[in-house]
Structure formats: C-alpha cells, structure tokens
Design a protein around this motif. Structure first.
Motif, short mmCIF file in Angstrom:
data_model
loop_
_atom_site.label_atom_id
_atom_site.label_comp_id
_atom_site.label_asym_id
_atom_site.label_seq_id
_atom_site.Cartn_x
_atom_site.Cartn_y
_atom_site.Cartn_z
N ALA A 65 -2.13 -48.75 -5.96
CA ALA A 65 -1.61 -49.03 -7.30
C ALA A 65 -1.62 -47.78 -8.16
O ALA A 65 -0.67 -47.50 -8.90
CB ALA A 65 -2.42 -50.14 -7.96
N VAL A 66 -2.67 -46.99 -8.05
CA VAL A 66 -2.76 -45.74 -8.82
C VAL A 66 -1.68 -44.77 -8.37
O VAL A 66 -1.03 -44.12 -9.20
CB VAL A 66 -4.16 -45.12 -8.66
CG1 VAL A 66 -4.19 -43.69 -9.18
CG2 VAL A 66 -5.18 -45.96 -9.40
N GLN A 67 -1.45 -44.67 -7.07
CA GLN A 67 -0.42 -43.76 -6.56
C GLN A 67 0.96 -44.16 -7.08
O GLN A 67 1.75 -43.31 -7.47
CB GLN A 67 -0.45 -43.74 -5.04
CG GLN A 67 -1.67 -43.06 -4.48
CD GLN A 67 -1.80 -43.21 -2.97
OE1 GLN A 67 -1.15 -44.07 -2.37
NE2 GLN A 67 -2.65 -42.40 -2.37
N VAL A 68 1.24 -45.45 -7.10
CA VAL A 68 2.54 -45.93 -7.60
C VAL A 68 2.66 -45.63 -9.09
O VAL A 68 3.70 -45.16 -9.57
CB VAL A 68 2.70 -47.45 -7.33
CG1 VAL A 68 3.90 -48.01 -8.08
CG2 VAL A 68 2.84 -47.69 -5.85
N ARG A 69 1.59 -45.88 -9.84
CA ARG A 69 1.61 -45.62 -11.28
C ARG A 69 1.87 -44.15 -11.58
O ARG A 69 2.68 -43.80 -12.43
CB ARG A 69 0.28 -46.08 -11.88
CG ARG A 69 0.31 -46.32 -13.34
CD ARG A 69 -0.88 -47.11 -13.87
NE ARG A 69 -2.15 -46.85 -13.22
CZ ARG A 69 -2.85 -47.77 -12.54
NH1 ARG A 69 -2.39 -48.98 -12.40
NH2 ARG A 69 -4.01 -47.46 -12.01
N TRP A 70 1.19 -43.25 -10.86
CA TRP A 70 1.38 -41.82 -11.09
C TRP A 70 2.76 -41.36 -10.64
O TRP A 70 3.35 -40.47 -11.26
CB TRP A 70 0.28 -41.01 -10.40
CG TRP A 70 -0.96 -40.99 -11.22
CD1 TRP A 70 -2.07 -41.74 -11.03
CD2 TRP A 70 -1.20 -40.20 -12.39
NE1 TRP A 70 -3.00 -41.49 -12.01
CE2 TRP A 70 -2.49 -40.52 -12.85
CE3 TRP A 70 -0.46 -39.26 -13.08
CZ2 TRP A 70 -3.04 -39.93 -13.98
CZ3 TRP A 70 -1.02 -38.68 -14.20
CH2 TRP A 70 -2.29 -39.02 -14.64
N ALA A 71 3.29 -41.96 -9.58
CA ALA A 71 4.64 -41.60 -9.13
C ALA A 71 5.66 -41.98 -10.20
O ALA A 71 6.61 -41.23 -10.45
CB ALA A 71 4.95 -42.29 -7.82
N LYS A 72 5.48 -43.14 -10.83
CA LYS A 72 6.39 -43.55 -11.90
C LYS A 72 6.33 -42.58 -13.07
O LYS A 72 7.34 -42.21 -13.64
CB LYS A 72 6.04 -44.96 -12.39
CG LYS A 72 6.46 -46.06 -11.47
CD LYS A 72 6.10 -47.41 -12.06
CE LYS A 72 6.45 -48.53 -11.13
NZ LYS A 72 6.06 -49.83 -11.69
N ARG A 73 5.11 -42.18 -13.44
CA ARG A 73 4.96 -41.24 -14.56
C ARG A 73 5.60 -39.90 -14.23
O ARG A 73 6.21 -39.26 -15.09
CB ARG A 73 3.50 -41.06 -14.91
CG ARG A 73 2.92 -42.27 -15.58
CD ARG A 73 1.53 -42.03 -16.06
NE ARG A 73 1.01 -43.23 -16.69
CZ ARG A 73 -0.24 -43.43 -16.99
NH1 ARG A 73 -1.14 -42.51 -16.71
NH2 ARG A 73 -0.63 -44.55 -17.55
N ALA A 74 5.46 -39.44 -13.01
CA ALA A 74 6.06 -38.16 -12.61
C ALA A 74 7.59 -38.26 -12.67
O ALA A 74 8.26 -37.33 -13.13
CB ALA A 74 5.61 -37.78 -11.20
N GLU A 75 8.13 -39.40 -12.24
CA GLU A 75 9.58 -39.61 -12.28
C GLU A 75 10.07 -39.65 -13.73
O GLU A 75 11.10 -39.06 -14.06
CB GLU A 75 9.95 -40.89 -11.56
CG GLU A 75 11.43 -41.16 -11.48
CD GLU A 75 12.19 -40.11 -10.70
OE1 GLU A 75 13.37 -39.87 -11.05
OE2 GLU A 75 11.62 -39.52 -9.77
#
Length: 84
Positions: A65-75
């Motif tokens: 979940a953290v990895q997905v959240r950070w990927a969204k923020r990076a995008e």
C-alpha cells in the motif's frame, strides 16, 4: 467482532431492498441510509479479514500500500512538473 451472518443483513429504504454485495445501483443513486449501512459493514469485514491475517501478511500488505501511495505521488509530481 461481527459474525458473517450479521454482515449479510438487508437494508430497506423507501421500499427498495439493498443487500451485500451491492450490485443494484451505483453509490451516487443510493439513499444515505443505505450507504451508511454498507460503509459500517465494510469496516466490520475489513476488521475480520485483518484479524485472520498473520503479522507478516499484514506487514506485506501495508508495504504494498505504501509503495502504491508513493508511486501515485511521484506520478502527480511528474505531471505537475510537466505543466510548468
């Protein structure tokens, strides 16, 4: 904790019957009472599911979940940078 039968209750709102899983109407067209009922039952189901997971399984799911959240923020940051 609630048992499984409690999560399968029906909600009667203005003559309409709503049950889980909800496949009758989109949430935007549902009465507030029915949405509140399903929101609460979803919380119960989530707690039941978490109680049945081991500590390592919960940790792995939290990590994903953290990895997905950070990927969204990076995008989002990449898109904002492109707009300037």
């Amino acid at each position: 904790m609630a048992n499984r039968d409690e999560c399968k209750k029906k909600v009667y709102v203005n003559g309409d019957v709503y049950t889980l899983p909800l496949r009758m109407k989109p949430p935007s067209k549902m009465p507030k009472e029915a949405l509140a009922f399903f929101r609460e039952k979803g919380r119960i189901g989530g707690r039941m599911r978490a109680a049945n997971l081991s500590a390592s399984e919960r940790s792995e799911q939290a990590r994903k979940a953290v990895q997905v959240r950070w990927a969204k923020r990076a995008e989002e940051a990449k898109q904002m940078k492109g707009k300037k």
